[in-house]
Design a protein around this motif. Sequence first.
Motif, PDB file in Angstrom:
ATOM      1  N   LEU A 544       0.843  -1.188   0.000  1.00  0.00           N
ATOM      2  CA  LEU A 544       0.000   0.000   0.000  1.00  0.00           C
ATOM      3  C   LEU A 544       0.882   1.243   0.000  1.00  0.00           C
ATOM      4  CD1 LEU A 544      -2.763  -0.934   2.625  1.00  0.00           C
ATOM      5  CD2 LEU A 544      -2.714  -1.374   0.166  1.00  0.00           C
ATOM      6  N   ARG A 545       0.597   2.166  -0.916  1.00  0.00           N
ATOM      7  CA  ARG A 545       1.342   3.428  -0.961  1.00  0.00           C
ATOM      8  C   ARG A 545       0.448   4.520  -0.414  1.00  0.00           C
ATOM      9  NH1 ARG A 545       3.515   5.628  -6.623  1.00  0.00           N
ATOM     10  NH2 ARG A 545       1.280   5.661  -7.027  1.00  0.00           N
ATOM     11  N   VAL A 546       0.899   5.162   0.673  1.00  0.00           N
ATOM     12  CA  VAL A 546       0.103   6.167   1.361  1.00  0.00           C
ATOM     13  C   VAL A 546       0.432   7.550   0.826  1.00  0.00           C
ATOM     14  CG1 VAL A 546      -0.526   7.134   3.599  1.00  0.00           C
ATOM     15  CG2 VAL A 546       0.082   4.709   3.413  1.00  0.00           C
ATOM     16  N   GLU A 584       5.571   4.915  12.788  1.00  0.00           N
ATOM     17  CA  GLU A 584       4.703   5.591  11.818  1.00  0.00           C
ATOM     18  C   GLU A 584       4.075   6.840  12.445  1.00  0.00           C
ATOM     19  OE1 GLU A 584       3.433   6.837   8.843  1.00  0.00           O
ATOM     20  OE2 GLU A 584       3.579   4.709   8.273  1.00  0.00           O
ATOM     21  N   THR A 585       4.188   7.980  11.760  1.00  0.00           N
ATOM     22  CA  THR A 585       3.652   9.240  12.290  1.00  0.00           C
ATOM     23  C   THR A 585       2.481   9.770  11.482  1.00  0.00           C
ATOM     24  OG1 THR A 585       5.266  10.505  10.982  1.00  0.00           O
ATOM     25  CG2 THR A 585       5.884   9.924  13.252  1.00  0.00           C
ATOM     26  N   ARG A 586       2.104   9.093  10.404  1.00  0.00           N
ATOM     27  CA  ARG A 586       0.985   9.582   9.595  1.00  0.00           C
ATOM     28  C   ARG A 586      -0.353   9.112  10.137  1.00  0.00           C
ATOM     29  NH1 ARG A 586       3.371   7.372   4.000  1.00  0.00           N
ATOM     30  NH2 ARG A 586       3.803   5.648   5.456  1.00  0.00           N
ATOM     31  N   SER A 616      -4.702  10.148  13.384  1.00  0.00           N
ATOM     32  CA  SER A 616      -4.021  10.514  12.147  1.00  0.00           C
ATOM     33  C   SER A 616      -3.498  11.929  12.292  1.00  0.00           C
ATOM     34  CB  SER A 616      -4.962  10.406  10.941  1.00  0.00           C
ATOM     35  OG  SER A 616      -6.137  11.172  11.143  1.00  0.00           O
ATOM     36  N   THR A 617      -2.563  12.291  11.416  1.00  0.00           N
ATOM     37  CA  THR A 617      -1.939  13.609  11.513  1.00  0.00           C
ATOM     38  C   THR A 617      -2.187  14.423  10.255  1.00  0.00           C
ATOM     39  OG1 THR A 617       0.157  12.776  10.632  1.00  0.00           O
ATOM     40  CG2 THR A 617      -0.112  12.745  13.023  1.00  0.00           C
ATOM     41  N   ASP A 623       7.882  11.685   6.335  1.00  0.00           N
ATOM     42  CA  ASP A 623       9.028  11.317   7.162  1.00  0.00           C
ATOM     43  C   ASP A 623       9.014  12.008   8.522  1.00  0.00           C
ATOM     44  OD1 ASP A 623       9.497  13.808   6.132  1.00  0.00           O
ATOM     45  OD2 ASP A 623      11.558  13.407   5.498  1.00  0.00           O
ATOM     46  N   GLY A 624       7.843  12.530   8.931  1.00  0.00           N
ATOM     47  CA  GLY A 624       7.657  12.971  10.308  1.00  0.00           C
ATOM     48  C   GLY A 624       7.983  14.408  10.629  1.00  0.00           C
TER      49      GLY A 624
END
Length: 733
Positions: A544-546, A584-586, A616-617, A623-624
């Motif tokens: 999966l590509r976010v 993961e930060t997304r 979620s952000t 990359d945060g």
Amino acid sequence: MLKPGDARQRAAGRGDRWLRRLAMRDSLIVAGCVVAAGEFAAYYSARVITWAVMTDELQTTKLATSIAETGSLVPRIHGRYYAALSQLYPLLLAPFYGLLTSPAAVTAAHVLNPFLLASAAWPAYLLARSLTGSRVAASVAALLTAFTPWLVLSTTLLTENAAYPAFVWALFLCHRAIADPSAKRDVGALAALLVAFLARTQFLVLALALPLSLLGHELTFTALGVEGNTRWLRLRSRARRALSSHPALFSVYAAAGLTAAGLAAVGSLGSVVGNYAVPFRGDLLPPGIWHSAAVHLDYVVIGGGVLPFLLAASWALTSAVRAEGRGAHAFAWLLLILVPVLTFEAASFDLRFTPNAFIQDRYLFYLTPLFAVATGAALVQRAHTRARALVALTVGAIFAWLAGLAAYGDHLIIFWASPASAFHPAIVTAAAWLHLSDQWFIRAIVLALALVAVLVTWPRLTRPRVALASAMLIAAFGAFEAGYVFERFAEPALTVIRPHLDRRDWIDAAMPSGSSVALVPSPLESSTYWWEAEYWNKDVDRVLRVEGGPTFTPFPMDDVSVDFRAGTLLGAQPSDFLVVATTETRFHLAEAGARTADVTPLRLVRPTKRYRLEWSTQGVSADGWTTPDENARLRFSGNGHLMKRALVVVLSAAREAPKPIRFTLAGGRSIRRGSVDPGGARPPVQLDVCVPASGHTDVVMTTSGEARVPDGRVLALHFDSIEAPAVGRCRSA
């Protein structure tokens, strides 16, 4: 009383037994070469427990797994067509991936690889035997084809392992079609070309070399008078004869030409070579091609011991002009056309597509069997020895000059890409011991071997013992080179397991049979983790590509995006299990039940339906990083229960920041303030957050300060980690 018919039958029976004994003796000779070379390389390759080159080896495993699971040769990765047409090697590995775990299948492939490479000795033996009728010449060809420094490629899952023998078989069958034309042999040559193409797309050039060699042979062989003609025939008559001798071959070529023209007209010609359409377009002879071609040839010739090249060149050049028979003349033309074609093809590709135009001699080591077969012929045939001696000295002088164009001590060493050049440190050491420069040392060796080439082909020395002794010395040098590269480069790099993996197929081990797992790559973790998760686990069959982020592979993927309002991942949902980064930060997925597996820094989870998110952000990069002109927002989505979450974040700042960067973290009735020093990280900051049963609540971070980083971005603070475990229930929403 014995009748005449009975006598003939007995004589025929004795002849058949003699032929069978000869065939058995030939089989034993070649089998000995294959087993010896295979056992030697397998001693090293069987101990390999990791990969050398990504994503090439990952592609091989995915294609082999697809063949094993679907039974189809149509290349598929992640459930979709993927135009990697080199399917021969994955087909050979498919049984391993169908019956074994991925780590066991990789080990089995590494055991098979040396014997695959060495099996090229079979067609080389047959080709040399058909050229000369000499078992000695054939044995020389088998030895020199099997024992090469490129045996090191057995430590990788690269297509070269199957392409090498496929190339030599194609060479053998193409030579048969040229030397002794028939419809049956034309069909055999065409089939061999197809198999070679499926072994490696690079061999499309074989389809070009075959008609050129055939025409060159037919146009010059008759004119040389070797068939008794004393007058030159017209070129048109000779060309017509060549065409009439190969109706099946040229009919297929005509049909292929028409098909190619039709595909070109609709802009689909590139589909013939799949993913390699780009290398066959554009400037095929870029600036620097001559120098690059010379260096490529230098590496392969020196890696092969120089002497086979000198003997092959002297034999081929004289045989093309003064052939003793159709077979020798046909092979001379094949060699003289294939050597420059393959050399310029490899040089062109490396100049245009390899970083820093790095020389990859693995693209050109297919010249080795060409030189080996011609060397066998040169060592046993006594004709035209003076001419061959003169040619050997001339070629030696020219190559001594060419050898000075290459660098031997100041280039990057990548053993799997250029096994021959990985031996160069030994050359540099020897040159230093003799107080010579690298170039002059190589030049001296080349000139000395040119004299050796003259001596070993001198009529009084052209004997089986001399030929076999010469071949054994060259083969021993090839084995020594391979052992050097195995010991110094391959073994240290490939026999040590990654420290973070207790079990390489940890995902497969945790999954129910027949499950589907999708990776959700994050740039916060090294690409190595994502490669290995897919390389060692057959159940990982989707990616999966976010939000258009990186996936670290060129394979098909499913696009998803964070639906910030609804608190879900929007898009394809191909798998019931996902692998995500612990940092993961997304977003953070809501999990259905207990966590399945957690191998730092990756986590295997079973998400809820619709891939619901706990948080979620927004305003945070993949990359945060946050930016000074946009507030970062963390949204916590309700899951049907009123609850309190303890938000814990770790923040850091870029070293380029001129001063500490201040921040404010606010959510509900709670607020936290602080600053982060340049290049430092702040201890965890905790903030309690009440999350309603439905809807959402937000935590907003504002910053004061910025840093311009080397990639040109202007950034504020970085989320090193975000954790928000549930710690109870809130008193009110």
